[in-house]
Design an enzyme around this catalytic site. Sequence first.
Site, mmCIF file in Angstrom:
data_model
loop_
_atom_site.group_PDB
_atom_site.id
_atom_site.type_symbol
_atom_site.label_atom_id
_atom_site.label_comp_id
_atom_site.label_asym_id
_atom_site.label_seq_id
_atom_site.Cartn_x
_atom_site.Cartn_y
_atom_site.Cartn_z
ATOM 1 N N MET A 16 -39.355 -33.994 -53.153
ATOM 2 C CA MET A 16 -39.291 -35.658 -52.868
ATOM 3 C C MET A 16 -40.534 -35.843 -52.004
ATOM 4 O O MET A 16 -40.488 -35.332 -50.989
ATOM 5 C CB MET A 16 -37.972 -35.803 -52.249
ATOM 6 C CG MET A 16 -36.710 -35.530 -53.321
ATOM 7 S SD MET A 16 -35.119 -35.997 -52.423
ATOM 8 C CE MET A 16 -34.832 -34.260 -51.340
ATOM 9 N N GLN A 68 -44.519 -27.631 -56.851
ATOM 10 C CA GLN A 68 -44.642 -28.599 -57.812
ATOM 11 C C GLN A 68 -45.961 -29.218 -57.901
ATOM 12 O O GLN A 68 -46.472 -29.756 -56.967
ATOM 13 C CB GLN A 68 -43.712 -30.137 -57.692
ATOM 14 C CG GLN A 68 -43.542 -30.737 -58.952
ATOM 15 C CD GLN A 68 -42.498 -31.817 -58.806
ATOM 16 O OE1 GLN A 68 -42.594 -32.840 -58.314
ATOM 17 N NE2 GLN A 68 -41.504 -31.911 -59.619
ATOM 18 N N CYS A 98 -41.724 -37.879 -62.697
ATOM 19 C CA CYS A 98 -41.845 -39.107 -61.674
ATOM 20 C C CYS A 98 -42.304 -40.505 -62.095
ATOM 21 O O CYS A 98 -43.384 -40.363 -63.111
ATOM 22 C CB CYS A 98 -42.907 -38.546 -60.616
ATOM 23 S SG CYS A 98 -43.020 -39.792 -59.357
ATOM 24 N N LYS A 137 -40.240 -30.385 -65.054
ATOM 25 C CA LYS A 137 -39.064 -30.984 -64.625
ATOM 26 C C LYS A 137 -39.542 -32.302 -65.281
ATOM 27 O O LYS A 137 -40.602 -32.758 -65.170
ATOM 28 C CB LYS A 137 -39.196 -31.326 -62.932
ATOM 29 C CG LYS A 137 -38.024 -32.209 -62.535
ATOM 30 C CD LYS A 137 -37.966 -32.032 -61.019
ATOM 31 C CE LYS A 137 -36.619 -32.811 -60.595
ATOM 32 N NZ LYS A 137 -36.577 -34.192 -60.857
ATOM 33 N N ASN A 209 -30.205 -32.300 -63.041
ATOM 34 C CA ASN A 209 -30.706 -33.040 -61.844
ATOM 35 C C ASN A 209 -30.182 -34.454 -62.033
ATOM 36 O O ASN A 209 -30.099 -34.828 -63.076
ATOM 37 C CB ASN A 209 -32.419 -33.086 -61.600
ATOM 38 C CG ASN A 209 -32.635 -34.029 -60.344
ATOM 39 O OD1 ASN A 209 -33.556 -34.507 -60.696
ATOM 40 N ND2 ASN A 209 -32.120 -33.945 -59.465
ATOM 41 N N GLY A 210 -29.775 -35.097 -60.943
ATOM 42 C CA GLY A 210 -29.723 -36.627 -61.039
ATOM 43 C C GLY A 210 -27.867 -37.013 -60.733
ATOM 44 O O GLY A 210 -27.279 -36.538 -61.557
ATOM 45 N N GLY A 232 -30.697 -33.793 -54.871
ATOM 46 C CA GLY A 232 -31.760 -34.561 -54.447
ATOM 47 C C GLY A 232 -31.501 -35.092 -52.980
ATOM 48 O O GLY A 232 -31.322 -34.632 -52.248
ATOM 49 N N ARG A 233 -31.274 -36.495 -53.134
ATOM 50 C CA ARG A 233 -31.044 -37.336 -52.031
ATOM 51 C C ARG A 233 -29.749 -36.906 -51.066
ATOM 52 O O ARG A 233 -29.824 -36.880 -49.924
ATOM 53 C CB ARG A 233 -30.830 -38.699 -52.168
ATOM 54 C CG ARG A 233 -32.126 -39.315 -52.472
ATOM 55 C CD ARG A 233 -32.125 -40.826 -53.230
ATOM 56 N NE ARG A 233 -31.414 -40.603 -54.524
ATOM 57 C CZ ARG A 233 -30.946 -41.776 -55.228
ATOM 58 N NH1 ARG A 233 -30.826 -42.650 -54.585
ATOM 59 N NH2 ARG A 233 -30.336 -41.498 -56.448
#
Length: 329
Positions: A16, A68, A98, A137, A209-210, A232-233
């Site tokens: 991130m 990454q 992204c 990714k 992911n997500g 992630g977050r």
Amino acid sequence: MKSNVELASRLSVAPMMDWTDRHCRYFHRQLSGRTLLYTEMVTSAALIRGGARHLLAYDPAEQPLALQLGGSDAAELAQAARIGAEEGYAEVNLNVGCPSDRVQSGCFGAMLMREPERVVDCVSEMSAASHAEITVKCRIGVDDQIPEEVLPRFLDMLRSAGVRRVIIHARKAWLQGLSPKENREVPPLDHGLVLAMKRAFPDLSICINGGIETLDQAMDFLREGLDGVMVGRAAYHHPAAILLGADRRIHGLADRDITPTDAALAMRPYIARHLSQGGRLGAVTRHMLGLFSGRPGARAWRRALSEAPNGGLAEYDNALQSLVHRAAA
């Protein structure tokens, strides 16, 4: 035999921008010894044309750790992957997900889902130039693409190019009309499609992911047959809730019985070293604001650290001591 990074990838913290820097990663490592961590995205142009090799610096304690890369020039990405391997990264991940304006202007990130042949060229040259494992990714699609059609073709092409591990963000990316923040929230999640891809490509290691908010959710996806879960977050804002139980529940290791307070104390020598080198307290502690989320004293902890970005160890110790007193009250 699976590599250390592939074993660790059963649970990973997403790369991130502006968040998963080396201070964040060192902090996350205090909570979980096995979970795979990722750098922020580093562009191949910054490494090759900008001479920014310093962006690859890390503390050995952060391992297992993956790099990454962002870019779309195959030769440049190959050089960057080689450099990453030289710096000790066992995995180099290509960003094909992204949606920010920055990556669109550079014609990489999610834009590359429109150019699968270019992605194949990139990963092929990266693999040839580096002994690191090359992973990708991606999103399930972009704009008006039909994910059920484009994603299987994309995965088949990656597999043919030698890619063996893919992380799929289970949302489309809308490159026009949505901000990067909206792209993380507005396009609907399709976890079912990612599960279907694992059934269609059993030989690929597929990580989802997500929208994953809890360790229980992560466990459910692993039970359904996925090879890994990337958070992630939630891992950033509520790190203890995600990472403290991960070594035992996800990786099958003996519970280290670490508490958030233990993690805060473990960070003290690192913070002292950072301050002695001229660094700012807030550069480290901004990643630790959510450590006590949901626990007594969490608000006071956040406030104390937020109000002392230029403080020293005394301010850090006072914040921790105040939290301990509130928790005991």
